[in-house]
Enzyme design. Sequence first.
Site, short mmCIF file in Angstrom:
data_model
loop_
_atom_site.label_atom_id
_atom_site.label_comp_id
_atom_site.label_asym_id
_atom_site.label_seq_id
_atom_site.Cartn_x
_atom_site.Cartn_y
_atom_site.Cartn_z
N SER A 105 0.94 -0.93 0.11
CA SER A 105 0.01 -0.15 -0.02
C SER A 105 0.97 1.07 0.07
O SER A 105 1.87 1.31 -0.77
CB SER A 105 -0.89 -0.19 1.11
OG SER A 105 -1.98 0.76 0.92
N TRP A 106 0.80 2.26 1.02
CA TRP A 106 1.54 3.45 0.90
C TRP A 106 2.95 2.87 1.16
O TRP A 106 4.02 3.39 0.56
CB TRP A 106 1.05 4.31 2.04
CG TRP A 106 2.39 5.15 2.43
CD1 TRP A 106 3.27 4.91 3.71
CD2 TRP A 106 2.80 6.41 1.64
NE1 TRP A 106 3.94 6.29 3.59
CE2 TRP A 106 4.14 6.83 2.31
CE3 TRP A 106 2.66 6.82 0.27
CZ2 TRP A 106 4.54 7.84 2.00
CZ3 TRP A 106 3.40 7.82 -0.03
CH2 TRP A 106 4.34 8.34 0.74
N ASP A 120 -8.60 -5.98 -5.24
CA ASP A 120 -8.09 -4.90 -4.71
C ASP A 120 -8.89 -3.87 -5.44
O ASP A 120 -8.45 -3.22 -6.37
CB ASP A 120 -6.96 -5.02 -4.41
CG ASP A 120 -6.42 -3.50 -3.66
OD1 ASP A 120 -7.22 -2.77 -3.45
OD2 ASP A 120 -5.05 -3.53 -3.31
N HIS A 155 -7.44 -5.66 -0.86
CA HIS A 155 -6.44 -4.79 -0.32
C HIS A 155 -5.75 -5.45 1.02
O HIS A 155 -4.59 -5.09 1.30
CB HIS A 155 -6.79 -3.49 -0.09
CG HIS A 155 -5.68 -2.44 0.04
ND1 HIS A 155 -4.75 -2.07 -1.01
CD2 HIS A 155 -5.16 -1.70 1.03
CE1 HIS A 155 -3.91 -1.16 -0.52
NE2 HIS A 155 -4.20 -0.94 0.89
#
Length: 311
Positions: free
Chosen positions: A109-110, A263, A291
């Site tokens: 993710s980030w 996702d 996700h």
Amino acid sequence: MVEPYDHGMLDVGAGNFIYWETCGKPDGKPALLVHGGPGSGCSTNARRTFDPQLYRGVLFDQRGCGRSTPHASDPGTDMSVNTTAHLIRDMEGLREHLSIDRWLLYGGSWGSTLILAYAERYPHRVSEIVIPGVTTTRREEIDWLYKGVGRYFPEAWDRFRDGAPEADRDGDLVGAYARLMEDPQTRERAASDWLTWEDAVISMEPNGRRNAYSDRPPAAQLAFVRICAHYFSHGAWLEEGAILRDAGRLAGIPGVLIHGRLDLGSPLSTAWELAKRWPDAELTVIEDSGHTGSDTMRIRIRDALGTFAKR
């Protein structure tokens, strides 16, 4: 339970101190866990990511969250010294502080965006990369997450949109929420509305964890939303498409990209684009994962880390 054998607070300047800890085998293969969010912080469960018999696992809380100080939940915390460039420098400073020459980078993710930005800046310091959930935080990805995917959740997106001031509802919603998070009178409601939207986006995942965003303590909620809105309203201070454009700098670094077909918030297309530009990376698509993961994804992660531990 895996317990750290060392930990500390690293002074990274401008009054910021980042919490770090090391777990596993002190002379094992160095590996850094880069958490998502931005602003999620590292949980104690994250200590189990790396095999403690093989890895010297390093965990840290990025600026403003987790056990790092000052905490972004405090309205007085200066967010101007919390940017992608600052986090990259923090990672490099931590590597130097721990006297690590090269390390494996793990995160999704980030965390994926920060890993890729760091690796493109310091490729000679990265031995391998494992990413479950690929993002590059392009503005088109941000726009999709906070607007485009609303076509699947129109009721929830209307509620999210209505949480912004009326004048901002047809414009930059993320920027509007960033401003709301700086106002002591509106920050708690804005954080709740933001987290409700994030939970809606993952609500259809068959094997994920529901309410993964709102299921955290109040201070952590405020820090998470404040940091997210701060970063995303600025496009993470990255030139649009720069991470994909500069993927050639990753040449020679073995990578495993693992992405869930389901996702909705971070569609597979970004992972696909990166894999085409990074010939040393292998992309695995997990059919039953969104996700927030699945058992199938966790097995693939374990296999990738197990393989790289032997290099």
